[in-house]
Scaffold this motif. Sequence first.
Motif, PDB file in Angstrom:
ATOM      1  N   MET A   1     -20.265  -1.790  42.833  1.00  0.00           N
ATOM      2  CA  MET A   1     -21.694  -1.644  43.069  1.00  0.00           C
ATOM      3  C   MET A   1     -22.237  -0.337  42.486  1.00  0.00           C
ATOM      4  O   MET A   1     -23.350  -0.276  41.992  1.00  0.00           O
ATOM      5  N   ALA A   2     -21.421   0.724  42.526  1.00  0.00           N
ATOM      6  CA  ALA A   2     -21.898   2.041  42.106  1.00  0.00           C
ATOM      7  C   ALA A   2     -21.617   2.354  40.649  1.00  0.00           C
ATOM      8  O   ALA A   2     -22.311   3.180  40.055  1.00  0.00           O
ATOM      9  N   ALA A   3     -20.594   1.723  40.061  1.00  0.00           N
ATOM     10  CA  ALA A   3     -20.192   2.135  38.715  1.00  0.00           C
ATOM     11  C   ALA A   3     -19.443   1.026  37.992  1.00  0.00           C
ATOM     12  O   ALA A   3     -18.982   0.062  38.602  1.00  0.00           O
ATOM     13  N   VAL A   4     -19.331   1.222  36.669  1.00  0.00           N
ATOM     14  CA  VAL A   4     -18.557   0.323  35.809  1.00  0.00           C
ATOM     15  C   VAL A   4     -17.460   1.161  35.167  1.00  0.00           C
ATOM     16  O   VAL A   4     -17.746   2.145  34.474  1.00  0.00           O
ATOM     17  N   ALA A   5     -16.193   0.794  35.423  1.00  0.00           N
ATOM     18  CA  ALA A   5     -15.065   1.561  34.904  1.00  0.00           C
ATOM     19  C   ALA A   5     -14.552   0.966  33.601  1.00  0.00           C
ATOM     20  O   ALA A   5     -14.468  -0.261  33.450  1.00  0.00           O
ATOM     21  N   PHE A   6     -14.195   1.851  32.658  1.00  0.00           N
ATOM     22  CA  PHE A   6     -13.652   1.457  31.365  1.00  0.00           C
ATOM     23  C   PHE A   6     -12.245   2.019  31.197  1.00  0.00           C
ATOM     24  O   PHE A   6     -11.954   3.128  31.654  1.00  0.00           O
ATOM     25  N   ASN A   7     -11.393   1.281  30.504  1.00  0.00           N
ATOM     26  CA  ASN A   7     -10.153   1.874  30.027  1.00  0.00           C
ATOM     27  C   ASN A   7     -10.545   3.061  29.147  1.00  0.00           C
ATOM     28  O   ASN A   7     -11.394   2.920  28.260  1.00  0.00           O
ATOM     29  N   PRO A   8      -9.963   4.229  29.365  1.00  0.00           N
ATOM     30  CA  PRO A   8     -10.474   5.436  28.687  1.00  0.00           C
ATOM     31  C   PRO A   8     -10.025   5.638  27.255  1.00  0.00           C
ATOM     32  O   PRO A   8     -10.465   6.592  26.612  1.00  0.00           O
ATOM     33  N   TYR A   9      -9.168   4.746  26.744  1.00  0.00           N
ATOM     34  CA  TYR A   9      -8.625   4.956  25.398  1.00  0.00           C
ATOM     35  C   TYR A   9      -9.325   4.019  24.424  1.00  0.00           C
ATOM     36  O   TYR A   9      -8.932   2.857  24.247  1.00  0.00           O
TER      37      TYR A   9
ATOM     38  N   ARG B   1      -5.215  -1.831  29.958  1.00  0.00           N
ATOM     39  CA  ARG B   1      -5.690  -2.300  28.670  1.00  0.00           C
ATOM     40  C   ARG B   1      -6.006  -3.794  28.725  1.00  0.00           C
ATOM     41  O   ARG B   1      -6.946  -4.277  28.099  1.00  0.00           O
ATOM     42  N   SER B   2      -5.222  -4.564  29.502  1.00  0.00           N
ATOM     43  CA  SER B   2      -5.447  -6.006  29.570  1.00  0.00           C
ATOM     44  C   SER B   2      -6.721  -6.343  30.339  1.00  0.00           C
ATOM     45  O   SER B   2      -7.407  -7.308  30.034  1.00  0.00           O
ATOM     46  N   GLU B   3      -7.049  -5.527  31.351  1.00  0.00           N
ATOM     47  CA  GLU B   3      -8.270  -5.771  32.121  1.00  0.00           C
ATOM     48  C   GLU B   3      -9.478  -5.186  31.415  1.00  0.00           C
ATOM     49  O   GLU B   3     -10.534  -5.789  31.344  1.00  0.00           O
ATOM     50  N   PHE B   4      -9.354  -3.941  30.962  1.00  0.00           N
ATOM     51  CA  PHE B   4     -10.305  -3.225  30.122  1.00  0.00           C
ATOM     52  C   PHE B   4     -11.543  -2.703  30.842  1.00  0.00           C
ATOM     53  O   PHE B   4     -11.913  -1.553  30.706  1.00  0.00           O
ATOM     54  N   VAL B   5     -12.245  -3.529  31.624  1.00  0.00           N
ATOM     55  CA  VAL B   5     -13.451  -3.080  32.323  1.00  0.00           C
ATOM     56  C   VAL B   5     -13.432  -3.637  33.743  1.00  0.00           C
ATOM     57  O   VAL B   5     -12.947  -4.740  33.979  1.00  0.00           O
ATOM     58  N   SER B   6     -13.964  -2.864  34.689  1.00  0.00           N
ATOM     59  CA  SER B   6     -14.029  -3.300  36.082  1.00  0.00           C
ATOM     60  C   SER B   6     -15.300  -2.755  36.709  1.00  0.00           C
ATOM     61  O   SER B   6     -15.590  -1.560  36.586  1.00  0.00           O
ATOM     62  N   ALA B   7     -16.064  -3.615  37.379  1.00  0.00           N
ATOM     63  CA  ALA B   7     -17.355  -3.206  37.928  1.00  0.00           C
ATOM     64  C   ALA B   7     -17.344  -3.163  39.451  1.00  0.00           C
ATOM     65  O   ALA B   7     -16.713  -3.995  40.108  1.00  0.00           O
TER      66      ALA B   7
ATOM     67  N   LYS C   1      -7.080   4.002  35.773  1.00  0.00           N
ATOM     68  CA  LYS C   1      -6.600   2.898  36.600  1.00  0.00           C
ATOM     69  C   LYS C   1      -6.908   1.530  35.986  1.00  0.00           C
ATOM     70  O   LYS C   1      -6.370   0.517  36.427  1.00  0.00           O
ATOM     71  N   VAL C   2      -7.789   1.505  34.985  1.00  0.00           N
ATOM     72  CA  VAL C   2      -8.143   0.246  34.337  1.00  0.00           C
ATOM     73  C   VAL C   2      -7.149  -0.020  33.202  1.00  0.00           C
ATOM     74  O   VAL C   2      -7.087   0.751  32.246  1.00  0.00           O
TER      75      VAL C   2
ATOM     76  N   TRP D   1     -17.808   2.586  50.047  1.00  0.00           N
ATOM     77  CA  TRP D   1     -18.280   1.207  50.155  1.00  0.00           C
ATOM     78  C   TRP D   1     -18.886   0.705  48.849  1.00  0.00           C
ATOM     79  O   TRP D   1     -18.996  -0.505  48.642  1.00  0.00           O
ATOM     80  N   ALA D   2     -19.279   1.609  47.959  1.00  0.00           N
ATOM     81  CA  ALA D   2     -19.908   1.208  46.706  1.00  0.00           C
ATOM     82  C   ALA D   2     -18.959   1.309  45.512  1.00  0.00           C
ATOM     83  O   ALA D   2     -19.359   1.034  44.393  1.00  0.00           O
ATOM     84  N   LEU D   3     -17.704   1.698  45.751  1.00  0.00           N
ATOM     85  CA  LEU D   3     -16.732   1.851  44.676  1.00  0.00           C
ATOM     86  C   LEU D   3     -15.556   0.906  44.912  1.00  0.00           C
ATOM     87  O   LEU D   3     -15.340   0.434  46.026  1.00  0.00           O
ATOM     88  N   ASN D   4     -14.794   0.626  43.857  1.00  0.00           N
ATOM     89  CA  ASN D   4     -13.518  -0.066  44.009  1.00  0.00           C
ATOM     90  C   ASN D   4     -12.413   0.875  43.554  1.00  0.00           C
ATOM     91  O   ASN D   4     -12.666   2.024  43.185  1.00  0.00           O
ATOM     92  N   SER D   5     -11.180   0.412  43.583  1.00  0.00           N
ATOM     93  CA  SER D   5     -10.059   1.307  43.262  1.00  0.00           C
ATOM     94  C   SER D   5     -10.138   1.835  41.837  1.00  0.00           C
ATOM     95  O   SER D   5      -9.692   2.959  41.567  1.00  0.00           O
ATOM     96  N   ASP D   6     -10.683   1.059  40.918  1.00  0.00           N
ATOM     97  CA  ASP D   6     -10.800   1.510  39.532  1.00  0.00           C
ATOM     98  C   ASP D   6     -11.887   2.569  39.368  1.00  0.00           C
ATOM     99  O   ASP D   6     -11.702   3.566  38.675  1.00  0.00           O
ATOM    100  N   THR D   7     -13.037   2.334  39.980  1.00  0.00           N
ATOM    101  CA  THR D   7     -14.155   3.262  39.789  1.00  0.00           C
ATOM    102  C   THR D   7     -14.018   4.522  40.642  1.00  0.00           C
ATOM    103  O   THR D   7     -14.703   5.519  40.386  1.00  0.00           O
ATOM    104  N   GLU D   8     -13.132   4.515  41.629  1.00  0.00           N
ATOM    105  CA  GLU D   8     -12.914   5.723  42.432  1.00  0.00           C
ATOM    106  C   GLU D   8     -12.247   6.839  41.629  1.00  0.00           C
ATOM    107  O   GLU D   8     -12.263   8.001  42.032  1.00  0.00           O
ATOM    108  N   ALA D   9     -11.685   6.502  40.483  1.00  0.00           N
ATOM    109  CA  ALA D   9     -10.927   7.467  39.688  1.00  0.00           C
ATOM    110  C   ALA D   9     -11.756   8.661  39.226  1.00  0.00           C
ATOM    111  O   ALA D   9     -11.207   9.728  38.931  1.00  0.00           O
ATOM    112  N   CYS D  10     -13.076   8.514  39.153  1.00  0.00           N
ATOM    113  CA  CYS D  10     -13.930   9.589  38.630  1.00  0.00           C
ATOM    114  C   CYS D  10     -14.532  10.461  39.729  1.00  0.00           C
ATOM    115  O   CYS D  10     -15.390  11.308  39.441  1.00  0.00           O
ATOM    116  N   ARG D  11     -14.108  10.278  40.957  1.00  0.00           N
ATOM    117  CA  ARG D  11     -14.700  11.017  42.076  1.00  0.00           C
ATOM    118  C   ARG D  11     -14.698  12.527  41.871  1.00  0.00           C
ATOM    119  O   ARG D  11     -15.631  13.203  42.276  1.00  0.00           O
TER     120      ARG D  11
END
Length: 317
Positions: free
Chosen positions: A150-158, A142-148, A139-140, A57-67
Motif C-alpha cells: 500500500m505504501a510503496a513499490v519495491a524493485f530488485n536493485p540491480y 530477480r525472478s520476482e523483480f517487483v513487489s507492491a 529482498k526482491v 500495516w502499509a508495507l510488506n516484507s519486500d518494501t520494509e527494506a528501505c525503512r
Amino acid sequence: MATSKTVLILSVLVMALTGCKVTTTDSRHYHPDSDSFISGLFYDARDTGRHYPITSWALNSDTEACRNETLYFETNSGRVRVYGSPAYSETSFRAAASELERRVDGVLGRFQLRWSDFVEDRSAAAPYPRKVIGCLSPKVSRSEFVSASMAAVAFNPYYGQWPYETGQIVTHELAHFVQENLSRYDASYSLLPYWFAEGQAVVVAGEPVAPVYQHYDYDPLWDVTPHDAADIPYRFEHYGLAYRYLEKANGTLAMTVLLEMVQILDWDGGFLGEVSTGESRAFVEAFNSAGLVDHRNNSLTFQRFRSEYHDLLNSSY
C-alpha cells in the motif's frame, strides 16, 4: 474520510439497488537508453525530513527494506520518489523512478481515474498520499523483480538484471498498488480476495486470460488467499477470467467504485473480520451493495457469483 465524489457514487448505487503473480526466467534483459530516464534530483531525508514510510500495516516484507534508507531520487513532477542504499547505482534509482512515473497514468486510466482523482480517493492514512514511493530492495528476487504494498513499490536493485518483461511486470504491480490504496483505509491486511486482486492486475497489465470455454479447468473463486491456491501456473489466467467477467458485465468504473466502497467500509469499522468462506466482510458487503449484474443484466450477489460461477461462465458464450 470519504471524498464527496465517492459518497455521491455510493449514494447513487445504494439507491439503485447497490503476492504476486508475474515472474520471469527470460535470459534477455531490459536496457533502455539511460538518456530517456525521467529527470529528477537526489536528496537525503536527513536534510529534507522526508523519511521513508515506517508504518508496518502499509508495507510488506519486500518494501520494509528501505525503512532505514535516507537517500532518495525524486522526479521533477514531484509524484515519484525512490529510496535505496547509496551502494546501488544511480541508474537503478533513475530507472525505477522512470518506470513508475511513466506507467502510473496508464494504470490509473484502466481504473477510470486521473492522477488528481487517485490522490483524492486514496486513503489519507497512507504515507505520502500525493506520492508514489519506490524502494530498491535486496529482498526482491530477480525472478520476482517487483513487489507492491500500500505504501510503496519495491524493485530488485540491480538494474542490469531487470527482465525483458519489465514494463508488463511494473504495470501488474502498480495495479496492486492502486488496488490497495483504493480499497483499504487502515486495515492491517488486504481486504480483497486473492483471485480478485490478481485477476484485476492480470487484466490491467494485458496478460493472458483463460478462454471462457476452459472455465471448468479451475475454480478461481476458491482462492481467497495465496495459501488457498493450487501450484498451477495457469490459475492466474483463470483469475483474469473471473475478474473480466465482472468487468465486462458491469464496466471498469463499477469495479473502481467497488474498491472505493471497500475502503469506506474499512474506514467505518463496522465490517471487520471475514465471512464463513474466508473473504473479508468489507469486500462481500461492498460487492452486495454495488448493484452488480451478470451478463444477462440480472442482479448478482457475491454469494450467487461464488456458487454459480461455472454456470454463469457456461452461459456467457
